[in-house]
Design an enzyme around this catalytic site. Structure first.
Site, PDB file in Angstrom:
ATOM      1  N   ARG A  46       0.840  -1.205   0.000  1.00 21.82           N
ATOM      2  CA  ARG A  46       0.000   0.000   0.000  1.00 21.82           C
ATOM      3  C   ARG A  46       0.873   1.252   0.000  1.00 21.82           C
ATOM      4  NH1 ARG A  46      -5.037   0.417  -0.915  1.00 21.82           N
ATOM      5  NH2 ARG A  46      -5.589  -1.239   0.549  1.00 21.82           N
ATOM      6  N   ARG A  73       1.700  -6.321  -9.555  1.00 22.93           N
ATOM      7  CA  ARG A  73       2.118  -5.722  -8.276  1.00 22.93           C
ATOM      8  C   ARG A  73       2.432  -6.770  -7.217  1.00 22.93           C
ATOM      9  NH1 ARG A  73      -3.264  -3.088  -5.358  1.00 22.93           N
ATOM     10  NH2 ARG A  73      -4.618  -4.877  -5.522  1.00 22.93           N
ATOM     11  N   HIS A 143      -0.339   3.529 -10.386  1.00 19.88           N
ATOM     12  CA  HIS A 143      -1.289   3.864  -9.309  1.00 19.88           C
ATOM     13  C   HIS A 143      -0.582   4.661  -8.204  1.00 19.88           C
ATOM     14  CE1 HIS A 143      -4.154   3.219  -6.106  1.00 19.88           C
ATOM     15  NE2 HIS A 143      -4.841   2.286  -6.745  1.00 19.88           N
ATOM     16  N   ASP A 191     -13.212   8.586  -5.715  1.00 18.32           N
ATOM     17  CA  ASP A 191     -12.750   7.509  -6.599  1.00 18.32           C
ATOM     18  C   ASP A 191     -13.303   7.814  -7.989  1.00 18.32           C
ATOM     19  OD1 ASP A 191     -11.827   5.193  -7.728  1.00 18.32           O
ATOM     20  OD2 ASP A 191     -12.829   3.822  -6.337  1.00 18.32           O
ATOM     21  N   GLU A 249      -3.432   8.635 -10.686  1.00 22.10           N
ATOM     22  CA  GLU A 249      -3.001   7.471 -11.448  1.00 22.10           C
ATOM     23  C   GLU A 249      -3.095   7.727 -12.953  1.00 22.10           C
ATOM     24  OE1 GLU A 249      -5.402   4.183  -9.909  1.00 22.10           O
ATOM     25  OE2 GLU A 249      -5.731   5.326  -8.079  1.00 22.10           O
TER      26      GLU A 249
HETATM   27  O1  LIG Z   1      -6.916  -1.500  -2.298  1.00 22.00           O
HETATM   28  P1  LIG Z   1      -6.394  -1.618  -3.700  1.00 22.00           P
HETATM   29  O2  LIG Z   1      -6.684  -2.971  -4.304  1.00 22.00           O
HETATM   30  O3  LIG Z   1      -4.934  -1.293  -3.784  1.00 22.00           O
HETATM   31  O4  LIG Z   1      -7.186  -0.550  -4.568  1.00 22.00           O
HETATM   32  C1  LIG Z   1      -7.198   0.773  -4.183  1.00 22.00           C
HETATM   33  C2  LIG Z   1      -8.016   1.633  -5.161  1.00 22.00           C
HETATM   34  O5  LIG Z   1      -7.412   1.602  -6.418  1.00 22.00           O
HETATM   35  C3  LIG Z   1      -7.977   2.454  -7.426  1.00 22.00           C
HETATM   36  O6  LIG Z   1      -7.685   3.783  -7.177  1.00 22.00           O
HETATM   37  C4  LIG Z   1      -9.461   2.242  -7.597  1.00 22.00           C
HETATM   38  O7  LIG Z   1     -10.039   3.256  -8.383  1.00 22.00           O
HETATM   39  C5  LIG Z   1     -10.161   2.156  -6.264  1.00 22.00           C
HETATM   40  O8  LIG Z   1     -11.500   1.730  -6.476  1.00 22.00           O
HETATM   41  C6  LIG Z   1      -9.448   1.190  -5.334  1.00 22.00           C
HETATM   42  O9  LIG Z   1     -10.130   1.087  -4.124  1.00 22.00           O
END
Ligand SMILES: O=P(O)(O)OC[C@H]1O[C@H](O)[C@H](O)[C@@H](O)[C@@H]1O
Length: 276
Positions: A46, A73, A143, A191, A249
């Protein structure tokens, strides 16, 4: 990786994921890495710059469903060395199909990530080649978790007038579109997928500004912040983590790329210190 100027960045082999970027002569870290991020070598990390490939979120591109945000990832990439180009340093990482990727996705591919560190600038390039005999589609997102002191005092400029899908308010209406009015300010869970046009964005907060650019091959921009309530439910983020990050992103999601045998594709996102 470090430059004589004092600029520095750190990347993990897992995901070829940049985790830290501290440009010289400006205050502090520019990427957000959660203190609760996984470090087991496989669970998604994260923070930093995760690479979503060959799928974004859970949008299935035909065939079988893939893990959320694909598998790039979660995999260990091969380090291919660091080269100097003028005052820049470039670190490269590689990933190719193997039994594990074929079990999830039938494509044959060779991918490269190039992390270029320059004075006051970081660029992350991704390229992929179809090494098989069949065409296949993919989606991609760099991202990036940008670090901010307080997201409620930050604003993102450059999306004014752009159409977007609001994945919070319009989750059940994927065709719904809204238009960005003024600079983007985070007021709770955010989002959004802004489609159709690579832009130069400017993230401003008191005392510092960063520009974010992306290649024309990455025409979409996703902006994500979980807000306090969703953040509290994320096991790998502290309760106030949402306040210190904003994901900006660079992506190609709305129109997945289709790659024929032998074809290659590339895209990049870069960040430059403007002030402070
Ligand atoms: O928790 P993750 O799988 O890393 O995803 C984190 C986020 O990624 C992106 O930004 C999507 O638009 C979100 O909908 C999602 O919650």
């Amino acid at each position: 990786m470090a430059l004589p100027t004092g600029d520095r960045c750190v990347a993990a082999l897992q995901g070829a994921q940049v985790l830290s970027w501290t440009p010289a002569g400006s205050p502090g870290e520019r990427l957000y890495l959660s203190p609760g991020a996984a470090s087991d070598g496989a669970t998604a990390i994260r923070g930093g710059v995760p690479l979503c490939f060959p799928q974004f979120n859970q949008r299935v591109l035909g065939g079988r469903p893939l893990p959320k945000h694909g598998f790039a990832r979660n995999r260990r990439w091969t380090p291919l060395g660091v080269v100097a180009e003028g005052e820049d340093r470039i670190a490269e990482f590689g990933l190719a199909n193997d039994e594990e990727t074929h079990a999830l996705w039938p494509a044959s591919f060779e991918a490269r990530v190039a992390v270029r560190l320059s004075p006051g600038r970081l660029a992350i390039g991704f390229r992929v080649r179809n090494t098989g005999w069949a065409c296949w589609p993919f989606a991609l997102a760099l991202h990036t978790y940008l670090r901010v002191d307080d997201v409620t005092r930050a604003s993102l400029h450059g999306l004014e007038g752009a159409a977007y899908w609001d994945a919070v308010a319009d989750l059940d209406r994927p065709q719904a579109r809204r238009f960005q009015s003024g600079a983007l300010a985070v007021e709770g869970e955010t989002d959004r997928v802004y489609a159709g046009g690579a832009r130069v964005l400017r993230l401003s907060e008191p005392g510092r500004t960063l520009t974010v650019s992306q290649s024309t091959t990455l025409p979409d921009t996703v902006v994500w912040n979980p807000g306090a309530a969703l953040c509290a439910r994320l096991a790998d983020m502290p309760a106030d983590g949402w306040r210190h990050m904003l994901c900006v992103e660079a992506a190609c999601i709305e129109e997945p790329v289709v790659l024929g045998p032998g074809q290659e594709w590339q895209g990049w996102q870069s960040f430059e210190v403007v002030a402070g």
